[in-house]
Design an enzyme around this catalytic site. Sequence first.
Site, PDB file in Angstrom:
ATOM      1  N   ASP A 125      -0.889  37.756 -12.893  1.00  0.00           N
ATOM      2  CA  ASP A 125      -1.978  37.112 -12.110  1.00  0.00           C
ATOM      3  C   ASP A 125      -3.568  37.161 -12.602  1.00  0.00           C
ATOM      4  O   ASP A 125      -3.824  38.315 -12.618  1.00  0.00           O
ATOM      5  CB  ASP A 125      -2.035  37.325 -10.755  1.00  0.00           C
ATOM      6  CG  ASP A 125      -2.658  36.206  -9.839  1.00  0.00           C
ATOM      7  OD1 ASP A 125      -2.571  35.061  -9.928  1.00  0.00           O
ATOM      8  OD2 ASP A 125      -3.620  36.831  -8.928  1.00  0.00           O
ATOM      9  N   GLU A 154       4.681  39.610  -8.425  1.00  0.00           N
ATOM     10  CA  GLU A 154       3.185  39.387  -8.835  1.00  0.00           C
ATOM     11  C   GLU A 154       2.419  40.773  -9.201  1.00  0.00           C
ATOM     12  O   GLU A 154       2.745  41.700  -8.149  1.00  0.00           O
ATOM     13  CB  GLU A 154       2.371  38.406  -7.853  1.00  0.00           C
ATOM     14  CG  GLU A 154       1.181  38.009  -8.329  1.00  0.00           C
ATOM     15  CD  GLU A 154       0.165  37.340  -7.281  1.00  0.00           C
ATOM     16  OE1 GLU A 154       0.360  36.148  -7.267  1.00  0.00           O
ATOM     17  OE2 GLU A 154      -0.254  38.123  -6.199  1.00  0.00           O
ATOM     18  N   ARG A 163       0.875  -1.427   0.071  1.00  0.00           N
ATOM     19  CA  ARG A 163       0.067   0.089   0.059  1.00  0.00           C
ATOM     20  C   ARG A 163       0.854   1.364   0.061  1.00  0.00           C
ATOM     21  O   ARG A 163       0.490   2.368  -0.794  1.00  0.00           O
ATOM     22  CB  ARG A 163      -0.974   0.022   1.204  1.00  0.00           C
ATOM     23  CG  ARG A 163      -1.843   1.214   1.475  1.00  0.00           C
ATOM     24  CD  ARG A 163      -2.335   1.640   0.026  1.00  0.00           C
ATOM     25  NE  ARG A 163      -3.052   0.709  -0.732  1.00  0.00           N
ATOM     26  CZ  ARG A 163      -3.685   0.665  -2.210  1.00  0.00           C
ATOM     27  NH1 ARG A 163      -3.414   1.950  -2.560  1.00  0.00           N
ATOM     28  NH2 ARG A 163      -4.177  -0.236  -2.693  1.00  0.00           N
ATOM     29  N   LYS A 188       4.532  39.370  -3.515  1.00  0.00           N
ATOM     30  CA  LYS A 188       2.988  39.300  -3.688  1.00  0.00           C
ATOM     31  C   LYS A 188       2.516  40.684  -3.087  1.00  0.00           C
ATOM     32  O   LYS A 188       2.954  41.447  -2.753  1.00  0.00           O
ATOM     33  CB  LYS A 188       2.621  37.937  -3.419  1.00  0.00           C
ATOM     34  CG  LYS A 188       3.159  36.661  -3.908  1.00  0.00           C
ATOM     35  CD  LYS A 188       2.522  35.432  -3.740  1.00  0.00           C
ATOM     36  CE  LYS A 188       1.216  35.244  -4.479  1.00  0.00           C
ATOM     37  NZ  LYS A 188       0.662  33.812  -4.204  1.00  0.00           N
ATOM     38  N   LYS A 192       1.757  24.808  -4.191  1.00  0.00           N
ATOM     39  CA  LYS A 192       0.507  24.076  -3.715  1.00  0.00           C
ATOM     40  C   LYS A 192       0.661  22.544  -3.869  1.00  0.00           C
ATOM     41  O   LYS A 192       0.185  21.995  -4.702  1.00  0.00           O
ATOM     42  CB  LYS A 192      -0.853  24.470  -4.469  1.00  0.00           C
ATOM     43  CG  LYS A 192      -0.990  26.218  -4.547  1.00  0.00           C
ATOM     44  CD  LYS A 192      -1.846  26.537  -5.169  1.00  0.00           C
ATOM     45  CE  LYS A 192      -2.101  28.127  -5.291  1.00  0.00           C
ATOM     46  NZ  LYS A 192      -3.211  28.534  -6.022  1.00  0.00           N
TER      47      LYS A 192
END
Length: 277
Positions: free
Chosen positions: A216, A195, A98, A165, A133
Amino acid sequence: MITGHDYADIVDRALAEDLDDAGDITSQTVIPAASRSRGRFIARDAGVIAGLPVAGYVFARVDDTVDFRSIEEGARVEAGASIATVSGPSRSILTAERTALNLLARMSGVATATARFVAAVEGTGARITDTRKTLPGLRVLDKYAVSVGGGVNHRMGLYDEVMIKDNHIVAAGNLKGAVSRARDQLGPDIRIIVEVETLDQLADVLTTEADRVLLDNMDTQTLMRAVEVVDGRLETEASGGVTLETVRAIAETGVDFISVGAITHSTPQLDIALDFV
C-alpha cells in the site's frame, strides 16, 4: 457473464424510485396511448459499452412488447456510434428511458476507464483489479463492468475473502496471530490478503500462510524491492493513489496486480443518448 438474477432487484428498485405509485405522469398525459416510436441509443463519446443486457431488461420490465436490439456487449465504439435500437409503445419507451440510460452510461463509463488502465499496462504482466469502493447497491454491476473493460475482480465483499489491514492487526494484537486464526477457522480454500506499508511488515507476512500481500502506497523503488523479496512466494498487489500517469511505472516493478479504486468510485459516465427517429 451477468444474468437477470444479478440485476433484477436493482432494476426494480430504480424503476420504483422513478415511478412511485403515480407512474410517468408526463408520458401518460402528453403521449396518445396508441403512439408508437423507434429510437436509437447513440454513444456521444468513444468507449467500451457495458450494460446492454441490463438496459434491455429495463424496457422489458416496463413493457414486454418493447423490442430492444443492440450491438455486442463489450464492443469498443467511436463517438457517434449507434449501439442499440428500441421500438414499441412510445409511453413505455419514455418511461424506461432514464433508468436504462443511467445504468448503461455508468457501466460503460466504468468499463471504459478500466480499459484505459488495462491498455496502459499492456505487456507488463500486471493485471488491473477493482476494489470495494463501489456505489452502494450497484456493486455487482460495477464489478461486472470492470470485467467487461478487461480488468479482474477483487473480492466481492467482506464475505468471500479475508483482507487483513492495519486496523485489523491493531485490534487482533499482531499480524501473525491474525493470519493464523483466519486460516485455522476458514481452511485452505479462502484467500487471505494482508496489507502492508513497509518492507519490515512484508517480512512478517512471508512467515505466515497468506496468499497475497497488498503493498500500500509504496513508491516504485520500494515496490520493486518488495517484489524481489517476495520472489514469487505469494501474489503481490500494488494499491494507493494509482492514476493513468503512474500505473505503467507501477506495473513495471513486477507486481502481479494493481488495484484502482478510481475506476468505480470516481469514473464519469459515458455520454449516451436515446434519440427518436
